[in-house]
Scaffold this motif. Structure first.
Motif, PDB file in Angstrom:
ATOM      1  N   LEU A   1       0.824  -1.195   0.000  1.00 26.23           N
ATOM      2  CA  LEU A   1       0.000   0.000   0.000  1.00 26.23           C
ATOM      3  C   LEU A   1       0.858   1.245   0.000  1.00 26.23           C
ATOM      4  CD1 LEU A   1       0.262   0.972   3.187  1.00 26.23           C
ATOM      5  CD2 LEU A   1      -1.389  -0.841   3.482  1.00 26.23           C
ATOM      6  N   TYR A   2       0.225   2.365  -0.249  1.00 21.54           N
ATOM      7  CA  TYR A   2       0.882   3.660  -0.201  1.00 21.54           C
ATOM      8  C   TYR A   2       0.588   4.283   1.165  1.00 21.54           C
ATOM      9  CZ  TYR A   2       1.371   3.140  -5.212  1.00 21.54           C
ATOM     10  OH  TYR A   2       1.694   2.668  -6.457  1.00 21.54           O
ATOM     11  N   PRO A   3       1.629   4.620   1.938  1.00 21.06           N
ATOM     12  CA  PRO A   3       1.422   5.143   3.292  1.00 21.06           C
ATOM     13  C   PRO A   3       0.483   6.353   3.349  1.00 21.06           C
ATOM     14  CG  PRO A   3       3.754   4.698   2.933  1.00 21.06           C
ATOM     15  CD  PRO A   3       3.053   4.506   1.613  1.00 21.06           C
ATOM     16  N   GLN A   4       0.579   7.262   2.387  1.00 20.47           N
ATOM     17  CA  GLN A   4      -0.271   8.446   2.406  1.00 20.47           C
ATOM     18  C   GLN A   4      -1.745   8.079   2.237  1.00 20.47           C
ATOM     19  OE1 GLN A   4       2.321   7.925   0.400  1.00 20.47           O
ATOM     20  NE2 GLN A   4       3.828   9.507   0.825  1.00 20.47           N
ATOM     21  N   GLU A   5      -2.022   7.113   1.375  1.00 25.21           N
ATOM     22  CA  GLU A   5      -3.414   6.731   1.135  1.00 25.21           C
ATOM     23  C   GLU A   5      -4.004   5.973   2.308  1.00 25.21           C
ATOM     24  OE1 GLU A   5      -3.933   4.804  -2.615  1.00 25.21           O
ATOM     25  OE2 GLU A   5      -3.393   6.599  -3.736  1.00 25.21           O
ATOM     26  N   ILE A   6      -3.248   5.043   2.906  1.00 29.40           N
ATOM     27  CA  ILE A   6      -3.797   4.277   4.022  1.00 29.40           C
ATOM     28  C   ILE A   6      -3.998   5.181   5.237  1.00 29.40           C
ATOM     29  CG2 ILE A   6      -1.624   3.430   5.009  1.00 29.40           C
ATOM     30  CD1 ILE A   6      -4.871   1.401   4.581  1.00 29.40           C
ATOM     31  N   THR A   7      -3.137   6.180   5.403  1.00 31.99           N
ATOM     32  CA  THR A   7      -3.319   7.148   6.492  1.00 31.99           C
ATOM     33  C   THR A   7      -4.631   7.897   6.299  1.00 31.99           C
ATOM     34  OG1 THR A   7      -0.944   7.388   6.791  1.00 31.99           O
ATOM     35  CG2 THR A   7      -2.330   9.165   7.630  1.00 31.99           C
ATOM     36  N   ARG A   8      -4.910   8.304   5.069  1.00 35.42           N
ATOM     37  CA  ARG A   8      -6.161   8.999   4.761  1.00 35.42           C
ATOM     38  C   ARG A   8      -7.372   8.093   5.011  1.00 35.42           C
ATOM     39  NH1 ARG A   8      -5.924  11.041  -0.961  1.00 35.42           N
ATOM     40  NH2 ARG A   8      -3.757  10.941  -0.377  1.00 35.42           N
ATOM     41  N   VAL A   9      -7.238   6.825   4.635  1.00 37.99           N
ATOM     42  CA  VAL A   9      -8.315   5.854   4.861  1.00 37.99           C
ATOM     43  C   VAL A   9      -8.596   5.728   6.358  1.00 37.99           C
ATOM     44  CG1 VAL A   9      -8.913   3.402   4.720  1.00 37.99           C
ATOM     45  CG2 VAL A   9      -7.917   4.555   2.750  1.00 37.99           C
ATOM     46  N   PHE A  10      -7.542   5.534   7.156  1.00 39.40           N
ATOM     47  CA  PHE A  10      -7.734   5.391   8.606  1.00 39.40           C
ATOM     48  C   PHE A  10      -8.345   6.647   9.217  1.00 39.40           C
ATOM     49  CE2 PHE A  10      -4.152   2.088   8.677  1.00 39.40           C
ATOM     50  CZ  PHE A  10      -5.052   1.044   8.595  1.00 39.40           C
ATOM     51  N   LEU A  11      -7.875   7.814   8.801  1.00 38.48           N
ATOM     52  CA  LEU A  11      -8.442   9.057   9.336  1.00 38.48           C
ATOM     53  C   LEU A  11      -9.925   9.169   9.012  1.00 38.48           C
ATOM     54  CD1 LEU A  11      -5.577  11.624   8.640  1.00 38.48           C
ATOM     55  CD2 LEU A  11      -6.370  10.784  10.859  1.00 38.48           C
ATOM     56  N   ASN A  12     -10.302   8.814   7.782  1.00 41.63           N
ATOM     57  CA  ASN A  12     -11.717   8.866   7.403  1.00 41.63           C
ATOM     58  C   ASN A  12     -12.549   7.848   8.177  1.00 41.63           C
ATOM     59  OD1 ASN A  12     -11.658  10.990   5.558  1.00 41.63           O
ATOM     60  ND2 ASN A  12     -11.035   9.651   3.890  1.00 41.63           N
ATOM     61  N   LEU A  13     -12.032   6.631   8.339  1.00 38.46           N
ATOM     62  CA  LEU A  13     -12.781   5.607   9.073  1.00 38.46           C
ATOM     63  C   LEU A  13     -12.934   5.982  10.549  1.00 38.46           C
ATOM     64  CD1 LEU A  13     -11.345   2.372   7.436  1.00 38.46           C
ATOM     65  CD2 LEU A  13     -13.630   3.338   7.138  1.00 38.46           C
ATOM     66  N   ILE A  14     -11.888   6.506  11.155  1.00 41.16           N
ATOM     67  CA  ILE A  14     -11.970   6.947  12.548  1.00 41.16           C
ATOM     68  C   ILE A  14     -12.955   8.104  12.666  1.00 41.16           C
ATOM     69  CG2 ILE A  14     -10.672   8.068  14.415  1.00 41.16           C
ATOM     70  CD1 ILE A  14      -8.246   6.321  13.455  1.00 41.16           C
ATOM     71  N   SER A  15     -12.872   9.038  11.745  1.00 41.86           N
ATOM     72  CA  SER A  15     -13.811  10.165  11.744  1.00 41.86           C
ATOM     73  C   SER A  15     -15.249   9.667  11.612  1.00 41.86           C
ATOM     74  CB  SER A  15     -13.472  11.112  10.587  1.00 41.86           C
ATOM     75  OG  SER A  15     -14.413  12.135  10.488  1.00 41.86           O
ATOM     76  N   ASN A  16     -15.485   8.668  10.745  1.00 47.41           N
ATOM     77  CA  ASN A  16     -16.832   8.099  10.596  1.00 47.41           C
ATOM     78  C   ASN A  16     -17.304   7.443  11.884  1.00 47.41           C
ATOM     79  OD1 ASN A  16     -16.990   8.925   7.979  1.00 47.41           O
ATOM     80  ND2 ASN A  16     -16.629   6.927   7.080  1.00 47.41           N
ATOM     81  N   GLY A  17     -16.400   6.766  12.587  1.00 43.44           N
ATOM     82  CA  GLY A  17     -16.755   6.152  13.859  1.00 43.44           C
ATOM     83  C   GLY A  17     -17.180   7.185  14.882  1.00 43.44           C
ATOM     84  N   PHE A  18     -16.421   8.273  14.966  1.00 44.93           N
ATOM     85  CA  PHE A  18     -16.769   9.347  15.890  1.00 44.93           C
ATOM     86  C   PHE A  18     -18.085  10.015  15.489  1.00 44.93           C
ATOM     87  CE2 PHE A  18     -12.025   9.914  16.933  1.00 44.93           C
ATOM     88  CZ  PHE A  18     -12.104   8.999  17.962  1.00 44.93           C
ATOM     89  N   TYR A  19     -18.283  10.177  14.189  1.00 45.52           N
ATOM     90  CA  TYR A  19     -19.525  10.777  13.685  1.00 45.52           C
ATOM     91  C   TYR A  19     -20.735   9.927  14.092  1.00 45.52           C
ATOM     92  CZ  TYR A  19     -23.044  12.344  10.312  1.00 45.52           C
ATOM     93  OH  TYR A  19     -24.194  12.805   9.728  1.00 45.52           O
ATOM     94  N   ALA A  20     -20.637   8.609  13.870  1.00 50.50           N
ATOM     95  CA  ALA A  20     -21.744   7.704  14.207  1.00 50.50           C
ATOM     96  C   ALA A  20     -22.003   7.699  15.713  1.00 50.50           C
ATOM     97  CB  ALA A  20     -21.441   6.289  13.722  1.00 50.50           C
TER      98      ALA A  20
END
Length: 99
Positions: free
Chosen positions: A14-33
């Motif tokens: 994987l590309y470190p920049q992309e997986i970091t963005r994925v994790f940030l979005n998933l964590i943000s979605n968890g907090f949102y929910a």
């Protein structure tokens, strides 16, 4: 936050920049929910953000944003499309699973 990572799930390139963005979005979605559920009046709700990996040929996304069974099928068909989100307009990018 709770982690349950299956060592049998293996490794991926994987590309470190992309997986970091994925994790940030998933964590943000968890907090949102969690915030939306708390705002709905569930005073006994204690949020826990979980990250789980499993050695499996299938995967699923679960959360408070996907409710009715018919909606789940509709969402499942689109959830990897870029910019698809179940959030109201202006509140989501829909990028994490498409990456």
């Amino acid at each position: 936050m709770r982690r349950d990572l299956d060592p049998e799930a293996g490794l991926i390139d994987l590309y470190p920049q992309e997986i970091t963005r994925v994790f940030l979005n998933l964590i943000s979605n968890g907090f949102y929910a969690a915030t939306k559920r708390k705002e709905a009046g569930d005073e006994t709700f204690e949020p826990t953000l979980s990250a789980t990996t499993k050695a499996s040929a299938t995967a699923s996304k679960s959360g408070s944003a996907i409710t009715a069974p018919a909606s789940r099928l509709e969402v499942k068909e689109k959830m990897f499309n870029p910019f698809f989100t179940t959030k109201p307009a202006g509140e989501g990018t829909g990028l994490e699973l498409s990456m």
